[in-house]
Design a protein around this motif. Sequence first.
Motif, PDB file in Angstrom:
ATOM      1  N   THR A   1      51.926  34.453  46.294  1.00  0.00           N
ATOM      2  CA  THR A   1      50.500  34.700  46.445  1.00  0.00           C
ATOM      3  C   THR A   1      50.184  34.677  47.929  1.00  0.00           C
ATOM      4  N   THR A   2      49.006  35.111  48.287  1.00  0.00           N
ATOM      5  CA  THR A   2      48.611  35.032  49.689  1.00  0.00           C
ATOM      6  C   THR A   2      48.005  33.662  49.959  1.00  0.00           C
ATOM      7  N   LEU A   3      47.971  33.272  51.210  1.00  0.00           N
ATOM      8  CA  LEU A   3      47.348  32.007  51.583  1.00  0.00           C
ATOM      9  C   LEU A   3      45.861  32.035  51.213  1.00  0.00           C
ATOM     10  N   ASP A   4      45.208  33.183  51.401  1.00  0.00           N
ATOM     11  CA  ASP A   4      43.793  33.311  51.035  1.00  0.00           C
ATOM     12  C   ASP A   4      43.585  33.108  49.536  1.00  0.00           C
ATOM     13  N   GLU A   5      44.464  33.706  48.713  1.00  0.00           N
ATOM     14  CA  GLU A   5      44.344  33.537  47.261  1.00  0.00           C
ATOM     15  C   GLU A   5      44.594  32.097  46.851  1.00  0.00           C
ATOM     16  N   LEU A   6      45.580  31.456  47.474  1.00  0.00           N
ATOM     17  CA  LEU A   6      45.862  30.056  47.164  1.00  0.00           C
ATOM     18  C   LEU A   6      44.659  29.192  47.517  1.00  0.00           C
ATOM     19  N   ARG A   7      44.079  29.426  48.684  1.00  0.00           N
ATOM     20  CA  ARG A   7      42.878  28.698  49.109  1.00  0.00           C
ATOM     21  C   ARG A   7      41.735  28.922  48.113  1.00  0.00           C
ATOM     22  N   GLU A   8      41.563  30.170  47.674  1.00  0.00           N
ATOM     23  CA  GLU A   8      40.503  30.497  46.715  1.00  0.00           C
ATOM     24  C   GLU A   8      40.737  29.798  45.375  1.00  0.00           C
ATOM     25  N   HIS A   9      41.983  29.762  44.915  1.00  0.00           N
ATOM     26  CA  HIS A   9      42.293  29.090  43.652  1.00  0.00           C
ATOM     27  C   HIS A   9      42.029  27.591  43.737  1.00  0.00           C
ATOM     28  N   VAL A  10      42.283  26.990  44.885  1.00  0.00           N
ATOM     29  CA  VAL A  10      41.958  25.566  45.071  1.00  0.00           C
ATOM     30  C   VAL A  10      40.439  25.389  45.094  1.00  0.00           C
ATOM     31  N   ALA A  11      39.747  26.242  45.849  1.00  0.00           N
ATOM     32  CA  ALA A  11      38.283  26.134  45.967  1.00  0.00           C
ATOM     33  C   ALA A  11      37.590  26.327  44.621  1.00  0.00           C
TER      34      ALA A  11
END
Length: 191
Positions: free
Chosen positions: A156-166
């Motif tokens: 996954t992208t870092l942005d997607e990982l961040r979004e999934h956490v958020a």
Amino acid sequence: MTDDSATDDPLAWETLDSAVAYSCPGFDVRNEDVRLPDGTETDFDYLDEAPSVVVLPFTPDGEVVVIEEWRQAVRRVNRSLPVGGMEPEDEDRAAAARRELREETGHEADSVEFLTSVEPANGVANSLLHFFVARGCTPTAEQELNHNESIRVDTTTLDELREHVAEREIRDGRTTLGLLYYEAFGTETDE
């Protein structure tokens, strides 16, 4: 990690006796007889386990290698970073991070950098997590899963990982903490 000077602190408890109350693969439950600072004698139980490593692995293209694993305690598939216990044959924490990455994902890293160490639940466990960032991760090996692991590998992208956490889609505390620490402080080689 223990701090011997902590026993000199007036808040320190004195351990009178210590024994394993229950043992299973991966951890023990330890029961200790203790004396509190006011002189009261009581007992205390806690989870006793070996230190673990958590790996935030990046491919050469900058994607993050994640795993999806069945977690019986919460009865669902958990999306997370690769995590695993240190083993006696590991030369050091970085070697353990490389081994866990290879075993769980089949990826090997060009470099591994230390991020931080935390005690995630030191009121009930002596758990110690060592976080690493792995770079240049490529699928060069076969997964070597333990008999009780069911793991699917994804990127996954870092942005997607961040979004999934958020959005609370990722609830794994180790993954959340590793990502947030990396985002807040990075590693020494980050710009």
